[in-house]
Design an enzyme around this catalytic site. Structure first.
Site, PDB file in Angstrom:
ATOM      1  N   CYS A  70       1.283  -0.870  -0.423  1.00  0.00           N
ATOM      2  CA  CYS A  70      -0.491  -0.114   0.038  1.00  0.00           C
ATOM      3  C   CYS A  70       1.446   0.923   0.045  1.00  0.00           C
ATOM      4  O   CYS A  70       2.246   1.485   0.123  1.00  0.00           O
ATOM      5  CB  CYS A  70      -0.779  -0.251   1.484  1.00  0.00           C
ATOM      6  SG  CYS A  70      -0.556   0.405   2.580  1.00  0.00           S
ATOM      7  N   GLY A  75      -0.974   0.405   7.452  1.00  0.00           N
ATOM      8  CA  GLY A  75      -2.244   0.555   7.277  1.00  0.00           C
ATOM      9  C   GLY A  75      -2.176  -1.511   6.591  1.00  0.00           C
ATOM     10  O   GLY A  75      -2.577  -2.163   7.555  1.00  0.00           O
ATOM     11  N   HIS A 103      15.314 -12.853  11.380  1.00  0.00           N
ATOM     12  CA  HIS A 103      15.483 -13.010  13.355  1.00  0.00           C
ATOM     13  C   HIS A 103      14.012 -12.877  13.677  1.00  0.00           C
ATOM     14  O   HIS A 103      13.836 -13.470  14.587  1.00  0.00           O
ATOM     15  CB  HIS A 103      15.823 -11.557  13.286  1.00  0.00           C
ATOM     16  CG  HIS A 103      17.664 -11.933  13.503  1.00  0.00           C
ATOM     17  ND1 HIS A 103      18.047 -10.303  13.503  1.00  0.00           N
ATOM     18  CD2 HIS A 103      18.232 -12.749  12.086  1.00  0.00           C
ATOM     19  CE1 HIS A 103      19.979 -10.987  13.277  1.00  0.00           C
ATOM     20  NE2 HIS A 103      19.765 -11.838  13.012  1.00  0.00           N
ATOM     21  N   ARG A 114       4.827   4.629  -2.566  1.00  0.00           N
ATOM     22  CA  ARG A 114       4.816   5.736  -1.896  1.00  0.00           C
ATOM     23  C   ARG A 114       6.767   5.542  -1.622  1.00  0.00           C
ATOM     24  O   ARG A 114       7.448   7.094  -2.147  1.00  0.00           O
ATOM     25  CB  ARG A 114       4.450   6.513  -1.615  1.00  0.00           C
ATOM     26  CG  ARG A 114       3.230   6.337  -2.063  1.00  0.00           C
ATOM     27  CD  ARG A 114       1.913   6.943  -1.305  1.00  0.00           C
ATOM     28  NE  ARG A 114       0.698   7.541  -1.478  1.00  0.00           N
ATOM     29  CZ  ARG A 114      -0.586   7.303  -0.303  1.00  0.00           C
ATOM     30  NH1 ARG A 114      -0.072   7.875   0.862  1.00  0.00           N
ATOM     31  NH2 ARG A 114      -2.339   7.490  -0.880  1.00  0.00           N
ATOM     32  N   ARG A 141      12.917 -15.338  21.434  1.00  0.00           N
ATOM     33  CA  ARG A 141      12.096 -14.778  20.667  1.00  0.00           C
ATOM     34  C   ARG A 141      10.659 -14.222  20.357  1.00  0.00           C
ATOM     35  O   ARG A 141       9.538 -13.977  20.386  1.00  0.00           O
ATOM     36  CB  ARG A 141      12.722 -13.155  20.455  1.00  0.00           C
ATOM     37  CG  ARG A 141      14.283 -12.919  21.090  1.00  0.00           C
ATOM     38  CD  ARG A 141      15.524 -12.261  20.671  1.00  0.00           C
ATOM     39  NE  ARG A 141      16.495 -12.428  21.635  1.00  0.00           N
ATOM     40  CZ  ARG A 141      17.411 -11.913  20.570  1.00  0.00           C
ATOM     41  NH1 ARG A 141      17.875 -11.435  19.873  1.00  0.00           N
ATOM     42  NH2 ARG A 141      18.894 -11.468  22.254  1.00  0.00           N
TER      43      ARG A 141
END
Length: 147
Positions: A70, A75, A103, A114, A141
């Site tokens: 996008c 978003g 990772h 953009r 993690r």
């Protein structure tokens, strides 16, 4: 960078702000099994309408990875990350895409049309698909991400 994208199942989607690059990436990924979840034109469209189906397709295991595009990538990343099994990463450089896989075991890459060139967008996808999760301390993690 060499990819093994020939054997991957990839879900791709965008809103109107990412439509042009999505069309180009579909051509770039022609060797892979790719499903286009829309949008199918440059007409204004709501990013959740495309980010949710891509995320669901990856989360279900039907597809190996997702690509969302996008204008800013914010978003689509926010939307995709609402899915419990999704780790969507916004990447504006190929190296970030590689690290997101290595990772963070990211399974969806989000590209801001953009803010990156088409050449960079293709390199981001190539790095993302070629990188492998390193596991080890990173697995500990990643296992702490889900709520």
């Amino acid at each position: 960078m060499t990819t093994t994208k020939d054997n991957l199942k990839i879900a791709i989607g965008s809103d109107h702000g990412g439509f042009a690059y999505k069309q180009e990436l579909l051509q770039h990924l022609q060797a892979a099994h790719v499903k286009d979840f829309g949008t199918y034109s440059a007409d204004a469209a709501d990013y959740p309408d495309f980010a949710h189906p891509v995320a669901a397709a990856v989360e279900s295991g039907e597809f190996d990875f997702g690509i969302l595009i996008c204008g800013s990538a914010n978003g689509v990343a926010i939307t995709a990350n609402k899915h419990q099994g999704i780790r969507a990463a916004i990447c504006w450089q190929p190296e970030l895409a590689g690290l997101a896989r290595q990772h963070n075991n990211a399974n969806v890459v989000c590209i801001p049309e953009r803010f990156v060139s088409l050449k960079t967008a293709k390199a981001i996808v190539d790095h993302f698909l070629a990188a492998k999760f390193e596991g080890g301390r990173h697995a500990n993690r990643v296992n702490k991400i889900s709520c």
